[in-house]
Design a protein around this motif. Sequence first.
Motif, PDB file in Angstrom:
ATOM      1  N   ARG A  99      51.307  42.950 -26.490  1.00  0.00           N
ATOM      2  CA  ARG A  99      50.405  43.630 -27.433  1.00  0.00           C
ATOM      3  C   ARG A  99      49.245  42.708 -27.820  1.00  0.00           C
ATOM      4  NH1 ARG A  99      52.402  46.013 -33.256  1.00  0.00           N
ATOM      5  NH2 ARG A  99      50.352  46.699 -33.967  1.00  0.00           N
ATOM      6  N   ALA A 100      49.529  41.432 -28.023  1.00  0.00           N
ATOM      7  CA  ALA A 100      48.480  40.465 -28.358  1.00  0.00           C
ATOM      8  C   ALA A 100      47.463  40.356 -27.220  1.00  0.00           C
ATOM      9  CB  ALA A 100      49.104  39.103 -28.658  1.00  0.00           C
ATOM     10  N   ILE A 101      47.944  40.339 -25.992  1.00  0.00           N
ATOM     11  CA  ILE A 101      47.041  40.285 -24.842  1.00  0.00           C
ATOM     12  C   ILE A 101      46.140  41.514 -24.842  1.00  0.00           C
ATOM     13  CG2 ILE A 101      46.947  40.434 -22.306  1.00  0.00           C
ATOM     14  CD1 ILE A 101      49.522  38.668 -22.304  1.00  0.00           C
ATOM     15  N   LYS A 102      46.732  42.680 -25.012  1.00  0.00           N
ATOM     16  CA  LYS A 102      45.963  43.928 -25.014  1.00  0.00           C
ATOM     17  C   LYS A 102      44.909  43.928 -26.117  1.00  0.00           C
ATOM     18  CE  LYS A 102      46.462  48.881 -25.654  1.00  0.00           C
ATOM     19  NZ  LYS A 102      47.382  49.980 -26.000  1.00  0.00           N
ATOM     20  N   GLU A 103      45.284  43.507 -27.317  1.00  0.00           N
ATOM     21  CA  GLU A 103      44.360  43.544 -28.446  1.00  0.00           C
ATOM     22  C   GLU A 103      43.301  42.453 -28.378  1.00  0.00           C
ATOM     23  OE1 GLU A 103      46.309  43.924 -32.257  1.00  0.00           O
ATOM     24  OE2 GLU A 103      47.596  45.552 -31.514  1.00  0.00           O
ATOM     25  N   SER A 104      43.604  41.334 -27.730  1.00  0.00           N
ATOM     26  CA  SER A 104      42.658  40.217 -27.633  1.00  0.00           C
ATOM     27  C   SER A 104      41.670  40.381 -26.482  1.00  0.00           C
ATOM     28  CB  SER A 104      43.417  38.902 -27.455  1.00  0.00           C
ATOM     29  OG  SER A 104      44.263  38.654 -28.537  1.00  0.00           O
ATOM     30  N   LEU A 105      41.997  41.203 -25.505  1.00  0.00           N
ATOM     31  CA  LEU A 105      41.200  41.306 -24.283  1.00  0.00           C
ATOM     32  C   LEU A 105      39.735  41.684 -24.525  1.00  0.00           C
ATOM     33  CD1 LEU A 105      41.391  41.020 -21.215  1.00  0.00           C
ATOM     34  CD2 LEU A 105      42.213  43.378 -21.114  1.00  0.00           C
ATOM     35  N   PRO A 106      39.417  42.726 -25.283  1.00  0.00           N
ATOM     36  CA  PRO A 106      37.998  43.091 -25.446  1.00  0.00           C
ATOM     37  C   PRO A 106      37.166  41.993 -26.113  1.00  0.00           C
ATOM     38  CG  PRO A 106      39.428  44.898 -26.148  1.00  0.00           C
ATOM     39  CD  PRO A 106      40.304  43.705 -25.925  1.00  0.00           C
ATOM     40  N   GLY A 107      37.689  41.378 -27.165  1.00  0.00           N
ATOM     41  CA  GLY A 107      36.952  40.322 -27.853  1.00  0.00           C
ATOM     42  C   GLY A 107      36.743  39.101 -26.983  1.00  0.00           C
ATOM     43  N   LEU A 108      37.745  38.776 -26.183  1.00  0.00           N
ATOM     44  CA  LEU A 108      37.628  37.642 -25.278  1.00  0.00           C
ATOM     45  C   LEU A 108      36.498  37.875 -24.284  1.00  0.00           C
ATOM     46  CD1 LEU A 108      38.775  34.941 -24.143  1.00  0.00           C
ATOM     47  CD2 LEU A 108      40.176  36.371 -22.632  1.00  0.00           C
ATOM     48  N   ILE A 109      36.487  39.028 -23.668  1.00  0.00           N
ATOM     49  CA  ILE A 109      35.457  39.337 -22.663  1.00  0.00           C
ATOM     50  C   ILE A 109      34.072  39.351 -23.308  1.00  0.00           C
ATOM     51  CG2 ILE A 109      34.591  41.142 -21.118  1.00  0.00           C
ATOM     52  CD1 ILE A 109      37.584  41.736 -20.488  1.00  0.00           C
ATOM     53  N   ALA A 110      33.976  39.855 -24.521  1.00  0.00           N
ATOM     54  CA  ALA A 110      32.682  39.901 -25.220  1.00  0.00           C
ATOM     55  C   ALA A 110      32.143  38.512 -25.535  1.00  0.00           C
ATOM     56  CB  ALA A 110      32.821  40.720 -26.500  1.00  0.00           C
ATOM     57  N   SER A 111      33.018  37.510 -25.553  1.00  0.00           N
ATOM     58  CA  SER A 111      32.593  36.157 -25.934  1.00  0.00           C
ATOM     59  C   SER A 111      32.306  35.257 -24.738  1.00  0.00           C
ATOM     60  CB  SER A 111      33.669  35.512 -26.810  1.00  0.00           C
ATOM     61  OG  SER A 111      34.825  35.214 -26.044  1.00  0.00           O
ATOM     62  N   ILE A 112      32.121  35.822 -23.552  1.00  0.00           N
ATOM     63  CA  ILE A 112      32.022  34.998 -22.349  1.00  0.00           C
ATOM     64  C   ILE A 112      30.754  34.156 -22.274  1.00  0.00           C
ATOM     65  CG2 ILE A 112      31.022  36.784 -20.868  1.00  0.00           C
ATOM     66  CD1 ILE A 112      32.955  35.535 -18.655  1.00  0.00           C
ATOM     67  N   GLU A 113      29.648  34.654 -22.769  1.00  0.00           N
ATOM     68  CA  GLU A 113      28.390  33.920 -22.623  1.00  0.00           C
ATOM     69  C   GLU A 113      28.469  32.563 -23.321  1.00  0.00           C
ATOM     70  OE1 GLU A 113      23.644  34.395 -23.484  1.00  0.00           O
ATOM     71  OE2 GLU A 113      24.885  36.182 -23.503  1.00  0.00           O
ATOM     72  N   GLY A 114      28.256  31.513 -22.552  1.00  0.00           N
ATOM     73  CA  GLY A 114      28.317  30.159 -23.077  1.00  0.00           C
ATOM     74  C   GLY A 114      29.713  29.565 -23.094  1.00  0.00           C
ATOM     75  N   ASP A 115      30.718  30.373 -22.761  1.00  0.00           N
ATOM     76  CA  ASP A 115      32.108  29.901 -22.761  1.00  0.00           C
ATOM     77  C   ASP A 115      32.808  30.372 -21.488  1.00  0.00           C
ATOM     78  OD1 ASP A 115      34.284  28.548 -23.819  1.00  0.00           O
ATOM     79  OD2 ASP A 115      34.926  30.212 -25.094  1.00  0.00           O
ATOM     80  N   GLU A 116      32.062  30.366 -20.392  1.00  0.00           N
ATOM     81  CA  GLU A 116      32.533  30.985 -19.157  1.00  0.00           C
ATOM     82  C   GLU A 116      33.864  30.443 -18.664  1.00  0.00           C
ATOM     83  OE1 GLU A 116      28.126  31.664 -19.380  1.00  0.00           O
ATOM     84  OE2 GLU A 116      29.424  29.941 -19.735  1.00  0.00           O
ATOM     85  N   HIS A 117      33.980  29.129 -18.522  1.00  0.00           N
ATOM     86  CA  HIS A 117      35.214  28.611 -17.916  1.00  0.00           C
ATOM     87  C   HIS A 117      36.420  28.904 -18.793  1.00  0.00           C
ATOM     88  CE1 HIS A 117      35.147  24.706 -20.257  1.00  0.00           C
ATOM     89  NE2 HIS A 117      36.443  24.832 -20.083  1.00  0.00           N
ATOM     90  N   ASN A 118      36.273  28.825 -20.106  1.00  0.00           N
ATOM     91  CA  ASN A 118      37.388  29.103 -21.007  1.00  0.00           C
ATOM     92  C   ASN A 118      37.815  30.568 -20.928  1.00  0.00           C
ATOM     93  OD1 ASN A 118      39.256  28.439 -23.189  1.00  0.00           O
ATOM     94  ND2 ASN A 118      37.911  29.706 -24.444  1.00  0.00           N
ATOM     95  N   VAL A 119      36.857  31.474 -20.929  1.00  0.00           N
ATOM     96  CA  VAL A 119      37.184  32.906 -20.874  1.00  0.00           C
ATOM     97  C   VAL A 119      37.833  33.248 -19.532  1.00  0.00           C
ATOM     98  CG1 VAL A 119      36.214  35.247 -20.853  1.00  0.00           C
ATOM     99  CG2 VAL A 119      35.458  33.590 -22.582  1.00  0.00           C
ATOM    100  N   ILE A 120      37.262  32.763 -18.440  1.00  0.00           N
ATOM    101  CA  ILE A 120      37.824  33.050 -17.110  1.00  0.00           C
ATOM    102  C   ILE A 120      39.264  32.545 -17.017  1.00  0.00           C
ATOM    103  CG2 ILE A 120      37.656  32.450 -14.655  1.00  0.00           C
ATOM    104  CD1 ILE A 120      34.550  32.476 -15.081  1.00  0.00           C
ATOM    105  N   LEU A 121      39.501  31.318 -17.490  1.00  0.00           N
ATOM    106  CA  LEU A 121      40.851  30.757 -17.427  1.00  0.00           C
ATOM    107  C   LEU A 121      41.814  31.480 -18.369  1.00  0.00           C
ATOM    108  CD1 LEU A 121      39.973  26.984 -17.205  1.00  0.00           C
ATOM    109  CD2 LEU A 121      40.900  28.419 -15.380  1.00  0.00           C
ATOM    110  N   THR A 122      41.336  31.888 -19.522  1.00  0.00           N
ATOM    111  CA  THR A 122      42.195  32.647 -20.444  1.00  0.00           C
ATOM    112  C   THR A 122      42.577  33.988 -19.828  1.00  0.00           C
ATOM    113  OG1 THR A 122      41.209  31.538 -22.356  1.00  0.00           O
ATOM    114  CG2 THR A 122      42.391  33.600 -22.779  1.00  0.00           C
ATOM    115  N   LEU A 123      41.644  34.616 -19.132  1.00  0.00           N
ATOM    116  CA  LEU A 123      41.966  35.866 -18.430  1.00  0.00           C
ATOM    117  C   LEU A 123      43.016  35.630 -17.349  1.00  0.00           C
ATOM    118  CD1 LEU A 123      38.378  37.370 -18.156  1.00  0.00           C
ATOM    119  CD2 LEU A 123      40.289  38.314 -19.499  1.00  0.00           C
ATOM    120  N   ALA A 124      42.901  34.523 -16.617  1.00  0.00           N
ATOM    121  CA  ALA A 124      43.916  34.202 -15.607  1.00  0.00           C
ATOM    122  C   ALA A 124      45.272  34.010 -16.272  1.00  0.00           C
ATOM    123  CB  ALA A 124      43.512  32.949 -14.829  1.00  0.00           C
ATOM    124  N   ARG A 125      45.276  33.349 -17.421  1.00  0.00           N
ATOM    125  CA  ARG A 125      46.537  33.125 -18.136  1.00  0.00           C
ATOM    126  C   ARG A 125      47.104  34.444 -18.660  1.00  0.00           C
ATOM    127  NH1 ARG A 125      46.947  28.465 -22.577  1.00  0.00           N
ATOM    128  NH2 ARG A 125      45.378  29.724 -23.595  1.00  0.00           N
TER     129      ARG A 125
END
Length: 196
Positions: A99-125
């Motif tokens: 449930r946390a993954i589902k609820e966190s997904l949209p905000g994580l993707i929205a924050s990608i600009e300037g934090d690319e490697h962190n967002v990409i790796l968090t998505l992989a995780r």
Amino acid sequence: MSDRKIILFALYRNINAIRPLEVTVINQKDVVPWKFPPKHEFMYGEWLREQFDKGAIPEPTYDPDLAILLSQLRENSINLFGPEATEVIEPVPMTDIRRAIKESLPGLIASIEGDEHNVILTLARMWLTSSSGRICSKDQAAEWAIPKLAKEHATLLEKAKKAYLGDYDDKWEGMETEIIELVNYLKRSIESSLNI
């Protein structure tokens, strides 16, 4: 104040890489007995530095992502003071991690600009956890995901992993289209694993 417990834990990180400190403070009464979403009293990380520099201190917040952090804490923490994490924090049900993954997904993707490697790796995780139930480091999640990706996506995820480990200059200019394609692929994979 006398009913508060001081408990210090550190999550194990790659000791070969120097990273800024991240601090999360919780009140045990907010997570025991377990309820979702969990709440933190205070959080600090480099992504909040500009906010802190302006004098804006975050308020206590309910944070779905804290479910994943607390689960990691129970499994991978090093006790610095007080009782072990498993003695003071209850297990987090996998349903709440998903449930946390589902609820966190949209905000994580929205924050990608300037934090690319962190967002990409968090998505992989997120993909690894939603597929297998395991929680691991970002670089380990990248290792798991890379063989499952098309070559162009795998190359980008490898760059993100190297940036995380300090082995690649963290520059993403000119790769916007490729990043969006990888993010969309990872998002679909996560949603498929979560049966969304």
